[in-house]
Design a protein around this motif. Structure first.
Motif, PDB file in Angstrom:
ATOM      1  N   ASP A 131      -2.440 -10.176   1.399  1.00 23.35           N
ATOM      2  CA  ASP A 131      -2.756  -9.190   0.363  1.00 23.35           C
ATOM      3  C   ASP A 131      -3.443  -7.963   0.954  1.00 23.35           C
ATOM      4  O   ASP A 131      -3.139  -6.822   0.575  1.00 23.35           O
ATOM      5  CB  ASP A 131      -3.636  -9.811  -0.723  1.00 23.35           C
ATOM      6  N   GLU A 132      -4.364  -8.185   1.892  1.00 26.32           N
ATOM      7  CA  GLU A 132      -5.044  -7.064   2.542  1.00 26.32           C
ATOM      8  C   GLU A 132      -4.052  -6.187   3.304  1.00 26.32           C
ATOM      9  O   GLU A 132      -4.138  -4.958   3.254  1.00 26.32           O
ATOM     10  CB  GLU A 132      -6.121  -7.577   3.500  1.00 26.32           C
ATOM     11  N   ALA A 133      -3.117  -6.810   4.003  1.00 20.89           N
ATOM     12  CA  ALA A 133      -2.113  -6.051   4.752  1.00 20.89           C
ATOM     13  C   ALA A 133      -1.226  -5.253   3.809  1.00 20.89           C
ATOM     14  O   ALA A 133      -0.885  -4.102   4.089  1.00 20.89           O
ATOM     15  CB  ALA A 133      -1.271  -6.990   5.616  1.00 20.89           C
ATOM     16  N   ARG A 134      -0.844  -5.859   2.684  1.00 22.41           N
ATOM     17  CA  ARG A 134      -0.023  -5.135   1.693  1.00 22.41           C
ATOM     18  C   ARG A 134      -0.744  -3.882   1.222  1.00 22.41           C
ATOM     19  O   ARG A 134      -0.155  -2.813   1.139  1.00 22.41           O
ATOM     20  CB  ARG A 134       0.268  -6.028   0.491  1.00 22.41           C
ATOM     21  N   GLN A 135      -2.022  -4.036   0.893  1.00 28.64           N
ATOM     22  CA  GLN A 135      -2.794  -2.892   0.418  1.00 28.64           C
ATOM     23  C   GLN A 135      -2.957  -1.847   1.514  1.00 28.64           C
ATOM     24  O   GLN A 135      -2.817  -0.657   1.274  1.00 28.64           O
ATOM     25  CB  GLN A 135      -4.160  -3.351  -0.086  1.00 28.64           C
ATOM     26  N   TYR A 154      -1.087  -1.199   4.193  1.00 30.08           N
ATOM     27  CA  TYR A 154       0.120  -0.535   4.676  1.00 30.08           C
ATOM     28  C   TYR A 154       1.026  -0.022   3.568  1.00 30.08           C
ATOM     29  O   TYR A 154       2.070   0.564   3.858  1.00 30.08           O
ATOM     30  CB  TYR A 154       0.895  -1.477   5.608  1.00 30.08           C
ATOM     31  N   SER A 155       0.646  -0.187   2.323  1.00 25.37           N
ATOM     32  CA  SER A 155       1.520   0.289   1.253  1.00 25.37           C
ATOM     33  C   SER A 155       1.512   1.813   1.164  1.00 25.37           C
ATOM     34  O   SER A 155       2.522   2.425   0.894  1.00 25.37           O
ATOM     35  CB  SER A 155       1.108  -0.319  -0.093  1.00 25.37           C
ATOM     36  N   CYS A 156       0.367   2.458   1.383  1.00 28.31           N
ATOM     37  CA  CYS A 156       0.247   3.923   1.424  1.00 28.31           C
ATOM     38  C   CYS A 156       0.988   4.602   0.277  1.00 28.31           C
ATOM     39  O   CYS A 156       1.716   5.583   0.474  1.00 28.31           O
ATOM     40  CB  CYS A 156       0.719   4.476   2.755  1.00 28.31           C
ATOM     41  N   GLY A 157       0.886   4.042  -0.896  1.00 30.89           N
ATOM     42  CA  GLY A 157       1.533   4.652  -2.051  1.00 30.89           C
ATOM     43  C   GLY A 157       3.003   4.327  -2.137  1.00 30.89           C
ATOM     44  O   GLY A 157       3.688   4.796  -3.039  1.00 30.89           O
ATOM     45  N   ALA A 158       3.510   3.557  -1.223  1.00 27.62           N
ATOM     46  CA  ALA A 158       4.922   3.163  -1.266  1.00 27.62           C
ATOM     47  C   ALA A 158       5.109   2.131  -2.359  1.00 27.62           C
ATOM     48  O   ALA A 158       4.153   1.613  -2.921  1.00 27.62           O
ATOM     49  CB  ALA A 158       5.354   2.597   0.087  1.00 27.62           C
ATOM     50  N   VAL A 159       6.328   1.801  -2.626  1.00 27.08           N
ATOM     51  CA  VAL A 159       6.640   0.795  -3.621  1.00 27.08           C
ATOM     52  C   VAL A 159       6.000  -0.525  -3.209  1.00 27.08           C
ATOM     53  O   VAL A 159       6.082  -0.932  -2.044  1.00 27.08           O
ATOM     54  CB  VAL A 159       8.174   0.621  -3.760  1.00 27.08           C
ATOM     55  N   ALA A 160       5.352  -1.196  -4.139  1.00 23.41           N
ATOM     56  CA  ALA A 160       4.659  -2.453  -3.831  1.00 23.41           C
ATOM     57  C   ALA A 160       5.640  -3.498  -3.352  1.00 23.41           C
ATOM     58  O   ALA A 160       6.782  -3.561  -3.800  1.00 23.41           O
ATOM     59  CB  ALA A 160       3.922  -2.956  -5.065  1.00 23.41           C
ATOM     60  N   LEU A 161       5.187  -4.321  -2.409  1.00 24.20           N
ATOM     61  CA  LEU A 161       6.034  -5.394  -1.861  1.00 24.20           C
ATOM     62  C   LEU A 161       6.147  -6.546  -2.802  1.00 24.20           C
ATOM     63  O   LEU A 161       5.336  -6.997  -3.441  1.00 24.20           O
ATOM     64  CB  LEU A 161       5.471  -5.862  -0.515  1.00 24.20           C
TER      65      LEU A 161
END
Length: 89
Positions: free
Chosen positions: A76-80, A82-89
């Motif tokens: 979850d931390e990595a998703r947040q 590296y998402s940088c406003g991109a579409v959520a994984l």
């Protein structure tokens, strides 16, 4: 006939070669000025990634490349991060 190299060494060398190949083909694709050549480089790059994954899967199945189970919190931390406003994984 005596085996000079173990399966682990052979597969490790194959994995290293594939990692190197994907890097080289990626650079070629990035620097292509001609679209048709770029498409060919990207096709080869995709094939090399498939081979790399196949070698990794064999190594992992044989216990030569163990990977620890990922902690859900760290995922979850990595998703947040590296998402940088991109579409959520």
């Amino acid at each position: 006939m005596n085996q000079i190299y173990s399966d682990k060494e052979v597969l490790g060398d194959a994995l290293t070669a594939e990692k190197t190949s994907t890097g080289v083909y990626n650079n070629f694709a990035n620097e292509c000025a001609h679209d048709d050549i770029r498409k060919v480089m990207l096709k080869i790059l995709d094939e090399e990634h498939t081979i790399q994954r196949d070698v990794f899967d064999i190594m992992h199945a044989k216990g030569f490349y163990p990977t620890p189970q990922a902690d859900g919190r760290k995922i979850d931390e990595a998703r947040q991060k590296y998402s940088c406003g991109a579409v959520a994984l």
